[in-house]
Design an enzyme around this catalytic site. Structure first.
Site, short mmCIF file in Angstrom:
data_model
loop_
_atom_site.label_atom_id
_atom_site.label_comp_id
_atom_site.label_asym_id
_atom_site.label_seq_id
_atom_site.Cartn_x
_atom_site.Cartn_y
_atom_site.Cartn_z
N ASP A 67 0.82 -1.21 0.00
CA ASP A 67 0.00 0.00 0.00
C ASP A 67 0.86 1.27 0.00
OD1 ASP A 67 0.97 -0.40 2.57
OD2 ASP A 67 -0.98 -0.76 3.46
N ASN A 136 -7.31 -2.49 14.26
CA ASN A 136 -8.71 -2.85 13.99
C ASN A 136 -8.81 -4.08 13.08
OD1 ASN A 136 -7.88 -1.85 11.55
ND2 ASN A 136 -9.32 -0.14 11.47
C1 GLP Z 1 -0.39 0.34 8.48
C2 GLP Z 1 -0.08 -0.52 7.27
C3 GLP Z 1 -0.32 -1.99 7.54
C4 GLP Z 1 0.30 -2.38 8.86
C5 GLP Z 1 -0.35 -1.58 9.96
C6 GLP Z 1 0.13 -1.95 11.35
O1 GLP Z 1 -1.72 0.70 8.56
N1 GLP Z 1 -0.83 -0.13 6.13
O2 GLP Z 1 0.21 -2.76 6.47
O3 GLP Z 1 0.13 -3.77 9.09
O4 GLP Z 1 -0.03 -0.21 9.72
O5 GLP Z 1 1.25 -1.22 11.70
P1 GLP Z 1 2.20 -1.50 12.91
O6 GLP Z 1 3.01 -2.67 12.52
O7 GLP Z 1 3.01 -0.26 13.05
O8 GLP Z 1 1.32 -1.77 14.09
#
Ligand code: GLP
Length: 243
Positions: A67, A136
């Site tokens: 993304d 979420n």
């Molecule tokens: C973002 C990304 C996700 C990722 C999520 C969790 O929203 N688009 O791909 O899994 O964050 O992030 P973190 O690993 O910092 O908790």
């Protein structure tokens, strides 16, 4: 589904690094689906270490990231392109032209997403898709919805995701409100999926995703239907798992 419970974040990163490293070793032309967020940083460090110390060779690897934020160019330090370059891609011997992220500044973002799906299809799909998970239950930027959306697409970020990601920006007001994300089709068609999760804050949603009903309100729950899913989580995220 395989669930591997590790002692802590570092061990999770090493185990996940071994799994991705084995994929690269066994299929040097693998198409890897890569993820951002704080969770994979330790795994990426481990891959860089394996490249430097154990001759893990990325020269034929092709990568597609999940993304990108809308409105951030690749030079923006908050963009996912910048993140990937910094945490992995500049430190391994991958051919830079074989590393792909959607552009968050394309004129036509839906066309950009559709073209991205075509590019992945042209490579024969993803061999191993790495995923983190949002608080979420989102994967990529597939937010809780009433439907699972198949194609890669433009999304409006939920307020909980904006709040969760505000820690990387000057404040919640600075977080982009939209993103482009891989849809569920490419994720579910990936030959293998590797989900990594760390910390108590995600334990309850992880349990719902892996043991609850499959529903787009918990996007990661669709992974229960994947034919080759490996979950590597630390003790805090998997405290409920006794297997
Ligand atoms: C973002 C990304 C996700 C990722 C999520 C969790 O929203 N688009 O791909 O899994 O964050 O992030 P973190 O690993 O910092 O908790």
């Amino acid at each position: 589904m395989r669930i591997i419970k590790t002692k802590d974040y570092d061990q999770m990163s090493r185990v996940a690094g071994d799994i991705m490293g084995a994929q690269v070793r066994l299929k040097p032309r693998s198409v890897l689906g890569l993820a951002t967020g704080s969770t994979p940083i330790g795994l990426y460090k481990e891959l860089v270490r394996k490249h430097r110390e154990e001759y893990l060779d990325f020269s034929q690897i092709i990568s597609f990231n999940l993304d990108e934020y809308v409105g951030l160019s690749s030079e923006d330090p908050q963009s996912y392109r910048y993140f990937m370059d910094k945490h992995l891609l500049k430190d391994i011997n991958i051919a830079y032209e074989n590393t792909h992220l959607m552009s968050g500044v394309a004129d036509d973002l839906e066309a950009e997403a559709a073209n991205y799906d075509r590019m992945i299809d042209a490579q024969g799909g993803i061999d191993m898709q790495l995923l983190g998970m949002g608080n979420n239950g989102h994967i990529g930027f597939n937010e809780p919805e009433e439907h699972f959306i198949g194609p890669s697409h433009l999304v409006n970020l939920s307020s909980s995701t904006i709040d969760a990601n505000a820690r990387f920006f000057a404040g919640p007001g600075e977080v982009p409100k939209q993103a482009v994300t891989l849809g569920f089709r490419q994720i579910m068609q990936a030959k293998k999926v590797l989900l990594i999760v760390s910390g108590r804050a995600k334990a309850d949603v992880l349990r719902k995703a892996l043991e609850g009903s499959v529903h787009p309100r918990v996007p990661a729950s669709i992974l229960q239907l994947h034919r080759d899913l490996t979950v590597v989580g630390d003790e805090e995220a998997l405290y409920w798992y006794k297997g």
